[in-house]
Design a protein around this motif. Structure first.
Motif, short mmCIF file in Angstrom:
data_model
loop_
_atom_site.label_atom_id
_atom_site.label_comp_id
_atom_site.label_asym_id
_atom_site.label_seq_id
_atom_site.Cartn_x
_atom_site.Cartn_y
_atom_site.Cartn_z
N ALA A 136 35.29 37.99 38.84
CA ALA A 136 35.75 39.27 38.80
C ALA A 136 37.93 39.23 39.86
O ALA A 136 37.51 38.87 41.40
N TRP A 137 38.28 39.59 38.93
CA TRP A 137 39.80 39.39 39.14
C TRP A 137 40.26 39.98 39.02
O TRP A 137 41.14 40.21 38.00
N TYR A 191 39.66 36.30 49.57
CA TYR A 191 38.49 36.89 48.42
C TYR A 191 37.50 35.34 48.15
O TYR A 191 38.19 34.07 48.05
N GLU A 235 31.42 38.43 40.63
CA GLU A 235 31.23 38.99 41.81
C GLU A 235 31.70 38.97 43.09
O GLU A 235 30.89 37.27 43.35
N TYR A 292 34.29 33.29 46.02
CA TYR A 292 33.20 33.48 45.45
C TYR A 292 32.67 32.32 45.73
O TYR A 292 32.70 31.20 45.83
N GLN A 340 25.38 34.62 35.07
CA GLN A 340 26.24 35.67 34.87
C GLN A 340 27.57 35.28 34.32
O GLN A 340 28.07 34.21 34.08
#
Length: 421
Positions: A321-322, A352, A367, A354, A363
């Motif tokens: 998610a970016w 961020y 996220e 991950y 997935q």
């Protein structure tokens, strides 16, 4: 698409892997029968040569950050110079001997720090004022009767690759590029082979001959159609991955010999459908001890690929998610951890994190598990924070996960401890 004057490099690090008898340091090829998958299949994680206990645990927070400038001193008359100085490249050593050493480059400056010694810079070396260094990589100089010596390769606007010791002494200058050099990487198996690529679309591999009293080199090159911004190499060294302008994403094959002497580098495939031509693939990282390749595109997304390490083909594994409106030219980090793979990247003021569990990840979109402002918590000494934005430029993570270096615009880097310490 016009070439930006700025450049970037891939923050993947050099690895010292001893010769295993299936190839030699002069680049002789390994047969297809001997080409075993160094990194295990995700579905066969239990076949790892080492247990999960040898991998660092994923970190969640940073602590004891200490900020430094690439300059030795900071006179006021150089404030405008600092404003224009970008710290492009950083890389940790990955062998036990160099795991606490990190090299940082920006402008004409090279800085080597030892995170185990109060995290202070040990060596600073300066090239000509008109040089602008973009990339740095760790390698090794073989020694006959003693331990191999760690070396550093740096390159950038000057179109030459400089090899130097950790103390800043110059060893050799490699000449052959005709454009800004954006990425460097030593071969993960053959310690005398170095890859470099430039903004003009030229990839060169250098075969370095280390003699007792002298050093020499030969080179071979390959041209591609687009400006190259990033490069990484598979664990076994057979496949080279390129990224760049116009959505450039290519797989090269390396290792077949010519006249029983020199290896060759050839285009194997150009995977399509992953990156739009309007994007710039500016960061690639092959995650060691896995068969995962992480690719980031400016004005695009971040895709994690599963690589067939026999054929060099890639398959989408998941995406992160970016924001598609992301910072251009950012160095990211991806390492194998005790719980899977941890990928670290940044944008603006924030970092961020991950975490991907290789056993259970089903997935399509992963996220971030953590997000942190890594600018507001830092002290920059004589610099007034109001005068500079201090946007995050990149991150490098030590192989054992204990330390991280974050680079910022302008001219600043911060050394951190992680909660893996």
């Amino acid at each position: 698409m016009a070439m930006n004057e700025d450049g970037r490099y891939d923050a993947d690090h050099c690895h010292k892997i001893e010769n295993n008898g299936k190839g030699d340091y002069n680049g002789n090829t390994i047969t297809s029968e001997e080409r075993q998958i160094v990194s295990p299949s995700l579905s066969k994680r239990a076949k790892l040569e080492e247990s999960d206990s040898v991998y660092p645990r994923p970190f969640e927070s940073l602590k004891n950050g200490r900020a430094f400038l690439l300059f030795d001193k900071f006179p006021r008359r150089r404030r405008q110079t600092l404003r224009n100085l970008k710290v492009w490249g950083s890389a940790f050593g990955t062998h036990e001997q160099t795991k606490d050493l990190v090299a940082i480059v920006g402008g004409p400056n090279v800085c080597v720090c030892d995170c185990s010694l109060d995290m202070r810079p040990l060596v600073r070396s300066t090239f000509d004022d008109d040089e602008d260094l973009y990339c740095v990589a760790w390698g090794w100089r073989p020694q006959t009767h003693s331990r191999d010596v760690p070396i550093i390769a740096v390159a950038g606007k000057g179109q030459v690759v400089a090899l130097m010791t950790c103390k800043g002494d110059r060893i050799l200058t490699l000449k052959g590029h005709k454009a800004l050099i954006t990425t460097l990487m030593f071969h993960p198996v053959h310690k005398n082979i170095l890859f470099s690529a430039d903004s003009g679309g030229c990839v060169i591999f250098w075969i370095i001959t280390w003699n007792t009293e002298s050093v020499s080199y030969e080179s071979r090159e390959l041209e591609v159609k687009s400006s190259i911004q990033t490069m990484t190499i598979s664990n076994d060294g057979f496949f080279v991955f390129l990224g760049g302008f116009d959505g450039l994403f290519q797989v090269l094959e390396f290792g077949r010999k010519v006249a029983n002497k020199y290896p060759i580098l050839r285009l194997l495939r150009s995977p399509s459908g992953f990156f739009d031509p309007s994007t710039i693939v500016d960061a690639l990282v092959f995650v060691r001890k896995t068969n995962l390749l992480v690719a980031k595109a400016a004005r695009g997304g971040i895709i994690v690929f599963q690589v067939d390490t026999k054929e060099g083909s890639v398959e989408r594994y998941c995406e992160l998610a970016w924001s598609p409106v992301n910072e251009y030219y950012f160095q990211m980090s991806a390492i194998r951890t005790s719980e899977g793979v941890q990928i670290t990247c940044g944008q603006g003021r924030h970092l961020y994190l991950y975490n991907i569990d290789l056993d259970t990840c089903q997935q399509n979109i992963v996220e971030p598990t953590h997000k942190r402002d890594v600018v507001g918590h830092c002290s920059f000494g004589k610099l007034e924070r109001d005068d500079f934005s201090f946007d995050v430029r990149g991150i490098s993570l030590a192989a054992d996960g204990r330390h991280a270096v974050i680079t910022y615009d302008p001219g600043t880097f911060v050394l951190w401890e992680t909660d893996s310490c």
